[in-house]
Scaffold this active site. Structure first.
Site, PDB file in Angstrom:
ATOM      1  N   ALA A   9      16.948  27.284   8.435  1.00  0.00           N
ATOM      2  CA  ALA A   9      17.162  27.205   9.872  1.00  0.00           C
ATOM      3  C   ALA A   9      18.359  26.278  10.076  1.00  0.00           C
ATOM      4  CB  ALA A   9      15.913  26.661  10.545  1.00  0.00           C
ATOM      5  N   GLY A  55      14.019  28.325   6.114  1.00  0.00           N
ATOM      6  CA  GLY A  55      13.882  29.579   6.862  1.00  0.00           C
ATOM      7  C   GLY A  55      14.420  30.781   6.100  1.00  0.00           C
ATOM      8  N   GLU A  93      11.698  31.755   3.782  1.00  0.00           N
ATOM      9  CA  GLU A  93      10.642  32.359   4.611  1.00  0.00           C
ATOM     10  C   GLU A  93      11.002  33.798   5.011  1.00  0.00           C
ATOM     11  OE1 GLU A  93      10.874  28.821   7.086  1.00  0.00           O
ATOM     12  OE2 GLU A  93       8.686  28.751   7.062  1.00  0.00           O
ATOM     13  N   GLU A 149      11.961  21.530   3.636  1.00  0.00           N
ATOM     14  CA  GLU A 149      11.736  20.958   4.972  1.00  0.00           C
ATOM     15  C   GLU A 149      11.292  19.503   4.931  1.00  0.00           C
ATOM     16  OE1 GLU A 149      10.839  23.991   4.059  1.00  0.00           O
ATOM     17  OE2 GLU A 149      11.360  25.390   5.646  1.00  0.00           O
TER      18      GLU A 149
HETATM   19  N1  DAK Z   1      22.031  24.430   8.776  1.00  0.00           N
HETATM   20  C1  DAK Z   1      23.249  24.219   9.275  1.00  0.00           C
HETATM   21  N2  DAK Z   1      24.366  24.164   8.541  1.00  0.00           N
HETATM   22  C2  DAK Z   1      24.231  24.317   7.222  1.00  0.00           C
HETATM   23  C3  DAK Z   1      22.980  24.550   6.609  1.00  0.00           C
HETATM   24  C4  DAK Z   1      21.831  24.604   7.450  1.00  0.00           C
HETATM   25  N3  DAK Z   1      20.590  24.872   7.008  1.00  0.00           N
HETATM   26  N4  DAK Z   1      23.167  24.654   5.286  1.00  0.00           N
HETATM   27  C5  DAK Z   1      24.473  24.522   5.079  1.00  0.00           C
HETATM   28  N5  DAK Z   1      25.130  24.313   6.237  1.00  0.00           N
HETATM   29  C6  DAK Z   1      26.558  24.095   6.440  1.00  0.00           C
HETATM   30  C7  DAK Z   1      26.955  22.698   5.984  1.00  0.00           C
HETATM   31  O1  DAK Z   1      26.690  21.742   6.979  1.00  0.00           O
HETATM   32  C8  DAK Z   1      28.448  22.892   5.755  1.00  0.00           C
HETATM   33  O2  DAK Z   1      29.103  22.873   7.005  1.00  0.00           O
HETATM   34  P1  DAK Z   1      30.547  22.143   7.177  1.00  0.00           P
HETATM   35  O3  DAK Z   1      30.334  20.757   6.745  1.00  0.00           O
HETATM   36  O4  DAK Z   1      31.469  22.927   6.253  1.00  0.00           O
HETATM   37  O5  DAK Z   1      30.851  22.322   8.629  1.00  0.00           O
HETATM   38  C9  DAK Z   1      28.519  24.317   5.213  1.00  0.00           C
HETATM   39  O6  DAK Z   1      27.318  24.963   5.606  1.00  0.00           O
HETATM   40  C10 DAK Z   1      28.614  24.357   3.702  1.00  0.00           C
HETATM   41  O7  DAK Z   1      27.549  23.565   3.168  1.00  0.00           O
HETATM   42  P2  DAK Z   1      27.767  22.457   2.048  1.00  0.00           P
HETATM   43  O8  DAK Z   1      29.115  21.841   2.162  1.00  0.00           O
HETATM   44  O9  DAK Z   1      26.599  21.550   2.092  1.00  0.00           O
HETATM   45  O10 DAK Z   1      27.751  23.379   0.739  1.00  0.00           O
HETATM   46  P3  DAK Z   1      27.206  22.988  -0.732  1.00  0.00           P
HETATM   47  O11 DAK Z   1      27.582  24.127  -1.599  1.00  0.00           O
HETATM   48  O12 DAK Z   1      27.661  21.613  -1.127  1.00  0.00           O
HETATM   49  O13 DAK Z   1      25.617  22.944  -0.588  1.00  0.00           O
HETATM   50  C11 DAK Z   1      23.431  23.735   0.161  1.00  0.00           C
HETATM   51  C12 DAK Z   1      24.891  24.109  -0.278  1.00  0.00           C
HETATM   52  C13 DAK Z   1      22.771  25.029   0.666  1.00  0.00           C
HETATM   53  C14 DAK Z   1      22.668  23.236  -1.073  1.00  0.00           C
HETATM   54  C15 DAK Z   1      23.482  22.625   1.221  1.00  0.00           C
HETATM   55  O14 DAK Z   1      24.339  23.062   2.280  1.00  0.00           O
HETATM   56  C16 DAK Z   1      22.142  22.330   1.804  1.00  0.00           C
HETATM   57  O15 DAK Z   1      21.345  21.586   1.224  1.00  0.00           O
HETATM   58  N6  DAK Z   1      21.891  22.870   3.003  1.00  0.00           N
HETATM   59  C17 DAK Z   1      20.675  22.605   3.753  1.00  0.00           C
HETATM   60  C18 DAK Z   1      19.519  23.304   3.101  1.00  0.00           C
HETATM   61  C19 DAK Z   1      18.244  23.024   3.813  1.00  0.00           C
HETATM   62  O16 DAK Z   1      17.736  21.888   3.870  1.00  0.00           O
HETATM   63  N7  DAK Z   1      17.680  24.092   4.358  1.00  0.00           N
HETATM   64  C20 DAK Z   1      16.414  24.048   4.973  1.00  0.00           C
HETATM   65  C21 DAK Z   1      16.593  23.820   6.406  1.00  0.00           C
HETATM   66  S1  DAK Z   1      15.057  23.410   7.118  1.00  0.00           S
HETATM   67  C22 DAK Z   1      10.514  24.724  12.631  1.00  0.00           C
HETATM   68  C23 DAK Z   1      11.348  25.802  12.611  1.00  0.00           C
HETATM   69  C24 DAK Z   1      12.062  26.079  11.481  1.00  0.00           C
HETATM   70  C25 DAK Z   1      11.959  25.260  10.383  1.00  0.00           C
HETATM   71  C26 DAK Z   1      11.121  24.179  10.408  1.00  0.00           C
HETATM   72  C27 DAK Z   1      10.379  23.906  11.525  1.00  0.00           C
HETATM   73  N8  DAK Z   1       9.809  24.406  13.812  1.00  0.00           N
HETATM   74  C28 DAK Z   1      10.364  24.860  15.029  1.00  0.00           C
HETATM   75  C29 DAK Z   1       8.662  23.612  13.784  1.00  0.00           C
HETATM   76  C30 DAK Z   1      12.790  25.540   9.262  1.00  0.00           C
HETATM   77  C31 DAK Z   1      13.411  24.554   8.646  1.00  0.00           C
HETATM   78  C32 DAK Z   1      14.438  24.814   7.685  1.00  0.00           C
HETATM   79  O17 DAK Z   1      14.829  25.906   7.351  1.00  0.00           O
END
Ligand code: DAK
Length: 261
Positions: free
Chosen positions: A67, A112, A115, A135
């Site tokens: 997400a 997400g 998921e 998360e």
């Molecule tokens: N959201 C927004 N931007 C993201 C992103 C994300 N999930 N993942 C990556 N990006 C963006 C980065 O911010 C970066 O943007 P700029 O800085 O270039 O503007 C760009 O994509 C490239 O990312 P990186 O520079 O970080 O690239 P790397 O190759 O170094 O790393 C990575 C790739 C996928 C390992 C890293 O970006 C990363 O760790 N991303 C976040 C992964 C993550 O934590 N995903 C889970 C998100 S939590 C709920 C509803 C939904 C959810 C929970 C609750 N409720 C309403 C209760 C769901 C939650 C999730 O999905």
């Protein structure tokens, strides 16, 4: 046909290919992207000429990196609940689409994104794919069904470890724990998925639809009820022209000509 900003919908005969297309944000799911996915699945699930749906991410790095964190950071509790409801409705639409949905996981499938793959019927991963529910690193729990579908797919113990540690696993480990069906080189990902799709398209469409329903609904029941349900669903097949054609074709030693009726 609706024009989308964050996703792409392509049709190739009986196959629909849906690509999430926000490469700058690693195809992360914000509100608009989820909304577009919802509209898109509403359209294609009602299109009886489409027999299989393929879901993937644009580019070679990410399926969906979760997400959208920059979108979520500003949400209040009410907005978070709304966002979770929208996410759930997309997952349910995928799961209840009459056509099988194949996830072609071409890179990061986190939060997400993972998921989203769990709501699909079949998951095929490229060797560079990575999976996880990180998360807890952000101080939240999965909001789009991960805490429910992951244990049902890989078992409670393995799912609990992934959900509590936020560990990110590679495609080999995902295959080992049964999270994905197959792992293939990235340049073979789409052709592998299309081969599976073609095979499904050649079968009786009614049987495939009834089979998807039976698997998904039956998995929520105990074995006694599920067996009764299967018997009813089996009976439904005999109300179809495809059943008569399939069995007649076998006995006449010719390939069947299914119509989906
Ligand atoms: N959201 C927004 N931007 C993201 C992103 C994300 N999930 N993942 C990556 N990006 C963006 C980065 O911010 C970066 O943007 P700029 O800085 O270039 O503007 C760009 O994509 C490239 O990312 P990186 O520079 O970080 O690239 P790397 O190759 O170094 O790393 C990575 C790739 C996928 C390992 C890293 O970006 C990363 O760790 N991303 C976040 C992964 C993550 O934590 N995903 C889970 C998100 S939590 C709920 C509803 C939904 C959810 C929970 C609750 N409720 C309403 C209760 C769901 C939650 C999730 O999905």
């Amino acid at each position: 046909m609706t024009t989308f900003k964050n996703i792409r919908l392509e049709r190739d005969q009986a196959l629909a290919v849906v690509s999430i297309d926000r490469p700058k944000a690693m195809n992360a799911l914000n509100y608009d992207t989820l909304q577009e996915l919802k509209v898109c699945f509403e359209q294609i699930s009602g299109d009886h000429t489409l027999k299989v749906i393929l879901l993937t991410g644009s580019g070679e790095k990410a399926f969906v990196a979760g997400a959208d964190i920059s979108y979520m950071r500003r949400m209040n509790a009410h907005e978070a609940t709304e966002f979770a409801h929208l996410g759930h409705s997309v997952m349910m639409m995928i799961e209840s689409a009459p056509q099988p949905v194949i996830a072609a996981v071409n890179g990061f499938a986190l939060g997400g994104g993972c998921e989203l793959t769990l709501a699909c019927d079949i998951r095929i991963a490229s060797t560079n794919a990575k999976f996880g529910q990180p998360e807890v690193n952000l101080g939240v729990i999965p909001g789009f069904g991960g805490s429910q579908r992951l244990p049902r797919l890989v078992g409670k113990g393995v799912a609990s470890e992934l959900l509590y540690t936020g560990d990110i696993i590679d495609s080999t480990e995902a295959l080992r724990i049964g999270l994905v069906n197959r792992v293939v080189p990235q340049d073979k990902l789409m052709s592998t998925c299309k081969n599976i799709a073609e095979k499904i398209c050649s079968k009786g469409p009614r049987a495939i639809q009834i089979c998807k329903q039976t698997i998904n609904n039956g998995c929520q029941m105990d074995i006694a009820r599920a067996s009764q349900y299967e018997a009813i669903q089996f009976g439904q097949c005999f109300a179809s022209e495809d059943q008569t054609e399939g069995m007649t074709a076998f006995l006449e030693k010719r390939p069947p000509l299914f119509t989906g009726n």
